[in-house]
Design an enzyme around this catalytic site. Structure first.
Site, mmCIF file in Angstrom:
data_model
loop_
_atom_site.group_PDB
_atom_site.id
_atom_site.type_symbol
_atom_site.label_atom_id
_atom_site.label_comp_id
_atom_site.label_asym_id
_atom_site.label_seq_id
_atom_site.Cartn_x
_atom_site.Cartn_y
_atom_site.Cartn_z
ATOM 1 N N HIS A 1 -17.474 -5.046 1.570
ATOM 2 C CA HIS A 1 -16.393 -4.408 0.645
ATOM 3 C C HIS A 1 -16.159 -5.193 -0.492
ATOM 4 O O HIS A 1 -15.134 -5.191 -1.090
ATOM 5 C CB HIS A 1 -15.067 -4.499 1.804
ATOM 6 C CG HIS A 1 -15.335 -3.544 2.734
ATOM 7 N ND1 HIS A 1 -15.387 -2.032 2.634
ATOM 8 C CD2 HIS A 1 -15.351 -3.705 4.183
ATOM 9 C CE1 HIS A 1 -15.528 -1.537 3.892
ATOM 10 N NE2 HIS A 1 -15.462 -2.653 4.853
ATOM 11 N N ARG B 1 -4.216 -7.850 -12.221
ATOM 12 C CA ARG B 1 -5.068 -9.066 -12.926
ATOM 13 C C ARG B 1 -6.263 -8.868 -13.642
ATOM 14 O O ARG B 1 -6.459 -7.768 -14.289
ATOM 15 C CB ARG B 1 -5.306 -10.136 -11.932
ATOM 16 C CG ARG B 1 -6.172 -9.286 -11.058
ATOM 17 C CD ARG B 1 -6.855 -10.058 -9.793
ATOM 18 N NE ARG B 1 -7.244 -9.675 -8.944
ATOM 19 C CZ ARG B 1 -8.520 -8.805 -8.587
ATOM 20 N NH1 ARG B 1 -9.214 -9.204 -9.793
ATOM 21 N NH2 ARG B 1 -9.096 -8.186 -7.669
ATOM 22 N N LYS C 1 0.875 -1.341 0.086
ATOM 23 C CA LYS C 1 -0.070 0.200 0.132
ATOM 24 C C LYS C 1 0.763 1.327 0.170
ATOM 25 O O LYS C 1 0.438 2.058 -0.708
ATOM 26 C CB LYS C 1 -1.104 0.131 1.220
ATOM 27 C CG LYS C 1 -2.159 -0.943 0.976
ATOM 28 C CD LYS C 1 -2.855 -0.983 2.390
ATOM 29 C CE LYS C 1 -3.982 -1.953 2.252
ATOM 30 N NZ LYS C 1 -4.271 -2.389 3.304
ATOM 31 N N GLU D 1 -5.872 7.821 6.508
ATOM 32 C CA GLU D 1 -6.137 8.301 5.137
ATOM 33 C C GLU D 1 -7.555 9.205 5.561
ATOM 34 O O GLU D 1 -8.290 9.027 6.514
ATOM 35 C CB GLU D 1 -6.805 7.168 4.294
ATOM 36 C CG GLU D 1 -5.706 6.657 3.162
ATOM 37 C CD GLU D 1 -6.119 5.617 2.467
ATOM 38 O OE1 GLU D 1 -5.334 4.819 1.966
ATOM 39 O OE2 GLU D 1 -7.319 5.470 2.468
#
Lengths: 173, 494
Positions: free
Chosen positions: B235, B292, B116, B200
């Site tokens: 999610h 991907r 990340k 964040e």
């Protein structure tokens, strides 16, 4: 002929009259009577004309009842008179209040209590997993763990009583 | 071009990849676990190799066994699909050292973009807007509080080594901040052995918008427009569409450009997806790169006419992209619904079991990428996706109506599926208006249950089935084999 048919927790009485051979019949549920013509389209499909309205449904016999598909909805319809006796024991039609059963076929990953333990309502008893998701089965009421009927890595299904929780004596049923 | 490839996956995505291979004259090799001996992807392939026991670590997640299988059958390349080993840099590296082509970017790129904070730093350098936040993690609660003050609430506390929502907290004000940090830290410590956190900025009601990109090994790069995937539960996306209902030509140009610079600055090759969040004011922020093929790639294929799997194979074989950005025209609107073996009335708990009846919808503009069949027992060991239903039509409204029709024609009996829930979501006026945000399900469909309309008809059908079944003696049916409609129609008159 009378049926008592259950969908989820709702049981309704259905009375059917008419000739099966003619492929039409009257069905009465509560206050309402439906006039139905029908024919079976192999396999699994029934074409019905209900009070003049045409509808195709799909029916499949599962172990515990019939699955009925109707315009994107799926119902599990069970004959209330043919439900297994074990389920119809004291307390309620489906299971006794102190019994813990998994919602879906799954595998036991953790057992967090032992026989004889005192547990609080909502306390986690057993963790089962299916398809990458874990779910904790909780105590339905305050009480004592009377019996554990499973072990780690056991494959279990809805209706299997994994843990029996007995309500403590101070409150009579 | 390759002569033979191995598909290191199962279910609908393995079947979908094999279809393109067949059209290109490439032989396919399936791998499978003991639970999947009769699975659709095994039946579809030219060859099939048993990997081992049903546990993913002994089969689909076992890199050694997959490489061994590829060597045994002389497969030149491996397509990882999505999930399992698709974004595992060690597996890609293992392919590279074994001289097998991994159909995807290099192991180095997968490693960089999978981290990340490395990915965030990379994007900042490339001028791609990232969600305001910290670039370094810390275990000091008071410096987290100071940082939050500077950033402005609400903030998102995230575990540096996190995943699956563990060690994550939404904090809406100063008074909750310290307690949230401490509990997130202990949760992250327990779950990942690393309690360090970073912050964040928390966007309110964002949309999830992503861009499909293709980059060849000669630095040619194009994007295939956006997909909006805001409708999520746990999610995880369940409905995706393209174009996004809020997209404008200038926003599309800016986001497409950002997606391509994200790809080129990281040294990306093959097909990939750059994910963004779009806030209410129309600003977008980099979220992550999925290195991907995406589950939802078919909506892009349906509106651009590009076969993304074919492009992946061509790029992996070293062919230059012949597509130019101006050649890629998007027409109409496409929607995808993911059909899961889950009970939407029981908090989406998985529902494995035997599929008693399976009738797929068809008709103009309808595509069903499916990995199961009637009589198949859906195993409990793997992701509960059964199929992906995709529709395309001229406009969003027409696509919506087509999706409702197709879902209503999709018969699956014997296990619970998300179909009735999806119909309700697509029919919702908020969805029709395009008011789609990532909190959509929680806001409009918390504790959903199927309404009982139709219950009387279902009960009647139960009895009709009893009546018509009694009429067919089992022994007679067996003697004659299948009964024709003329035998079962009885005295029906039209």
């Amino acid at each position: 002929m009378k049926y008592r048919l259950k969908i989820s927790e709702e049981t309704a009485e259905l009375d059917v009259s008419g000739s099966a051979g003619r492929q039409n019949a009257e069905f009465t549920i509560g206050e309402k009577t439906y006039s139905v013509r029908y024919r079976a389209i192999p396999d699994h499909c029934l074409h019905m004309v209900v009070d003049g309205k045409r509808v195709s449904v799909f029916v499949a016999d599962g172990g515990q009842g019939k699955y009925v598909f109707l315009n994107g909805k799926s119902f599990l319809v069970r004959d209330a008179d043919r439900l297994p006796l074990r389920r119809a024991r004291r307390g309620g039609p489906d299971q006794t209040p102190g019994d813990v059963t998994p919602p879906m076929p799954s595998v036991v990953v953790r057992i967090m209590v032992e026989e004889g333990d005192l547990v609080k309502k909502g306390q986690g008893l057993i963790v089962v997993t299916a398809m990458k998701m874990e779910t904790t089965l909780v105590a339905p009421s305050d009480g004592r763990v009377k019996k554990i009927n499973t072990s780690i890595e056991a494959k279990v299904a809805p209706g299997d009583i994994l843990v029996e929780v007995e309500e403590e004596e101070q409150e009579n049923e | 071009m390759f002569k033979k490839i191995l598909i290191a996956n199962r279910g609908e995505i393995a079947v979908r990849i094999m279809r393109t291979c067949r059209e290109m004259g490439i032989e396919t090799v399936a791998v499978y676990s003991e639970a999947d001996a009769d699975a659709a992807h095994v039946l579809e392939a030219d060859e099939a190799v048993l990997l081992g026991e049903s546990e993913p670590l002994k089969s689909y997640l076992n890199s050694d066994r997959i490489i061994d299988a590829a060597e045994k059958v002389n497969a030149e390349a491996i397509h990882p699909g999505y999930g399992f080993l698709a974004e595992n840099p060690d597996f890609a590296a293992h392919c590279e050292t074994s001289g097998i082509t991994f159909i995807g970017p290099s192991s180095r790129v997968i490693r960089d973009l999978g981290n990340k904070t490395v990915a965030r730093t990379m994007m900042e350098k490339a001028g791609v807007p990232v969600i305001p936040g910290m670039l370094e993690a810390t275990k000091d609660a008071s410096s987290l509080c100071e940082e939050a003050e500077r950033m402005g609430y609400p903030v998102l506390v995230k575990a540096a080594s996190g995943g699956g929502g563990k060690g994550m907290r939404v904090v809406s004000g100063k008074e909750e901040m310290e307690a949230a940090c401490l509990s997130a830290m202990s949760e992250a410590e327990k779950a990942f052995g690393d309690g360090s956190l970073y912050l964040e900025k928390c966007l309110e009601s964002p949309r999830h918008i992503e861009f499909q990109i293709l980059v060849d090994q000669h630095s040619n790069a194009v994007h295939l427009y956006e997909r909006e995937c805001s409708i999520q539960r746990r999610h995880q996306k369940i409905i995706e569409e393209t174009p996004s209902p809020v997209m404008t030509p200038s926003l599309r140009e800016a986001m497409g450009k950002a997606a391509l610079s994200a790809a080129l600055s990281s040294g990306y090759t093959n097909a990939g997806t750059v994910e963004f969040l779009l806030d209410l004011s129309g600003r977008f922020f980099f979220l992550e790169v999925n290195t991907r093929l995406q589950v939802e790639h078919p909506v892009t294929e349906m509106t651009t006419g590009v076969d993304i799997v074919r492009k992946q194979l061509e790029i992996a074989a070293g062919n230059p992209l012949t597509l130019k950005q101006e050649d890629i025209i998007q027409t109409g609107h496409a929607i995808e619904c993911r059909i899961y073996a889950e009970d939407p009335e029981a908090n989406f708990f998985p529902s494995p079991g035997t599929i008693l009846v399976h009738r797929e919808p068809s008709g103009p503009g309808v595509r069903n990428d499916c990995g199961v069949y009637e009589g198949f027992e859906v195993p409990m060991e793997y992701d509960p996706i059964l199929s992906k239903l995709i529709v395309a039509a001229g406009t969003r409204d027409a696509a919506r109506m087509r999706m409702i029709r197709a879902l209503e024609n999709y018969v699956i009996l014997g296990i619970s599926t998300t179909i009735p829930f999806l119909i309700n979501v697509i029919k919702a006026p908020e969805f029709a208006k395009g008011d789609t945000y990532t909190d959509f399900i929680g806001r409009h469909f918390e504790n959903w249950s199927q309404n009982m309309e139709g219950a009387d008809l279902a009960r009647i059908a139960y009895v009709v089935d009893e009546l018509t079944t009694v009429k067919r003696p089992l022994a007679a049916t067996k003697d004659k084999g299948w009964q024709t409609p003329w035998e079962t129609l009885g005295e029906w008159r039209i």
